[in-house]
Design a protein around this motif. Structure first.
Motif, PDB file in Angstrom:
ATOM      1  N   ARG A  22      -2.594  -4.220  -6.007  1.00 21.62           N
ATOM      2  CA  ARG A  22      -3.680  -3.849  -5.236  1.00 21.62           C
ATOM      3  C   ARG A  22      -4.645  -4.828  -4.934  1.00 21.62           C
ATOM      4  O   ARG A  22      -4.863  -5.712  -5.887  1.00 21.62           O
ATOM      5  CB  ARG A  22      -4.120  -2.746  -5.801  1.00 21.62           C
ATOM      6  N   GLU A  68       0.207  -3.157   3.326  1.00 21.45           N
ATOM      7  CA  GLU A  68      -0.376  -2.165   4.073  1.00 21.45           C
ATOM      8  C   GLU A  68      -1.910  -2.616   3.699  1.00 21.45           C
ATOM      9  O   GLU A  68      -2.591  -2.900   2.677  1.00 21.45           O
ATOM     10  CB  GLU A  68      -0.061  -0.747   3.710  1.00 21.45           C
ATOM     11  N   ARG A  69      -2.762  -2.259   4.831  1.00 23.01           N
ATOM     12  CA  ARG A  69      -4.136  -2.296   4.552  1.00 23.01           C
ATOM     13  C   ARG A  69      -4.748  -0.784   5.349  1.00 23.01           C
ATOM     14  O   ARG A  69      -4.635  -0.863   6.578  1.00 23.01           O
ATOM     15  CB  ARG A  69      -5.145  -3.428   5.299  1.00 23.01           C
ATOM     16  N   THR A  70      -5.035  -0.009   4.254  1.00 29.95           N
ATOM     17  CA  THR A  70      -5.658   1.213   4.707  1.00 29.95           C
ATOM     18  C   THR A  70      -7.148   1.294   5.125  1.00 29.95           C
ATOM     19  O   THR A  70      -7.966   0.758   4.303  1.00 29.95           O
ATOM     20  CB  THR A  70      -5.363   2.233   3.618  1.00 29.95           C
ATOM     21  N   GLY A  71      -7.335   1.875   6.245  1.00 29.30           N
ATOM     22  CA  GLY A  71      -8.809   2.089   6.590  1.00 29.30           C
ATOM     23  C   GLY A  71      -9.771   0.616   6.576  1.00 29.30           C
ATOM     24  O   GLY A  71     -10.895   0.644   6.968  1.00 29.30           O
ATOM     25  N   SER A  75      -5.926  -2.899   0.348  1.00 28.03           N
ATOM     26  CA  SER A  75      -4.559  -3.360   0.774  1.00 28.03           C
ATOM     27  C   SER A  75      -3.715  -3.377  -0.254  1.00 28.03           C
ATOM     28  O   SER A  75      -4.063  -3.499  -1.718  1.00 28.03           O
ATOM     29  CB  SER A  75      -4.671  -4.800   1.182  1.00 28.03           C
ATOM     30  N   THR A  76      -2.410  -3.016  -0.164  1.00 27.21           N
ATOM     31  CA  THR A  76      -1.240  -2.941  -1.307  1.00 27.21           C
ATOM     32  C   THR A  76       0.003  -4.033  -0.897  1.00 27.21           C
ATOM     33  O   THR A  76       0.257  -3.516   0.483  1.00 27.21           O
ATOM     34  CB  THR A  76      -0.701  -1.500  -1.602  1.00 27.21           C
TER      35      THR A  76
END
Lengths: 112, 113
Positions: A22, A68-71, A75-76
């Motif tokens: 993360r 992924e990068r959320t919002g 990022s994960t």
């Protein structure tokens, strides 16, 4: 937060298991990068996110790697079916679009 | 064309010496050239950066020299101290890979007291 935060700081996993790393970037930074650093080596580019643009995935070494990068923030980085050669320090950095990149402390991944 | 080549791999100097680390690039679209310093167990930290419209930039004891025609840039550390012992990375970005930082292989600097 004041800087780029990565978790966990250390991860030991068995070969074949999946891992998630993360990264919490600096608030307001639109760009986020993942790099990999093997022992005593340079920084190998993995993936780059910039705002709402499609990410530059050109550095991902195989389809076992995804991110992924959320919002537009956290990022994960996910590594599936880990292999011993995946052992390295995974570094995340963030920046304003054209500004200096700030790195986190990294996650040291050891695959046994 | 995306590579940045850095030399030497390692460097040892005495306190007060002036270590010089060199980098060369091929992509003429690069327009931002930072140097990072990394201590063991830490992430890289930006030291100093330059854009190709200037030939030299100084910040404290650190100086970047930039030669656009030769596509080379270098880091000089004036009056080096044992606390400067670290790994140094040059990098470049710009052009079609506008956001991606491409790093050199790193130079391990040791400054003896």
């Amino acid at each position: 937060g004041a800087g780029v935060s990565q978790s966990p700081s250390n991860k030991v996993t068995e070969k074949g298991k999946d891992v998630e790393l993360r990264c919490d970037p600096i608030s307001g930074h639109t760009a986020l990068y993942w790099y990999r650093q093997s022992l005593g080596q340079g920084l190998e580019f993995l993936i780059y996110f910039q705002g709402n643009s499609a990410p530059d995935k050109s550095g991902l070494p195989s389809d076992r790697f995804s991110a992924e990068r959320t919002g537009g923030s956290v990022s994960t980085l996910t590594i599936q079916r880990t292999q011993q050669e995946d052992s390295a320090v995974y570094l995340c950095a963030s920046s304003l679009e054209t500004g200096r990149a700030f790195f986190g402390q990294g996650t040291r991944l050891t695959v046994v | 064309q995306q590579q940045v080549k850095q030399s030497p791999q390692s460097l040892i100097v005495q306190k007060g010496g002036i270590p010089i680390i060199n980098c060369a690039y091929e992509n003429t679209a690069f327009d931002y050239f930072p140097w990072y310093q990394q201590f063991p167990g830490k992430g890289p930290a930006l030291l100093i950066a330059i854009r190709p419209d200037v030939s030299e930039k100084k910040e404290g004891r650190f100086t970047i020299s930039f030669n656009k025609s030769a596509k080379q840039f270098s880091l000089h550390i004036m009056d080096s101290q044992p606390g400067d012992s670290a790994t140094y990375f040059c990098a470049a970005k710009g052009g079609t890979s506008y956001g991606k930082l491409t790093f050199g292989q790193g130079t391990i600097l040791t400054v003896h007291p």
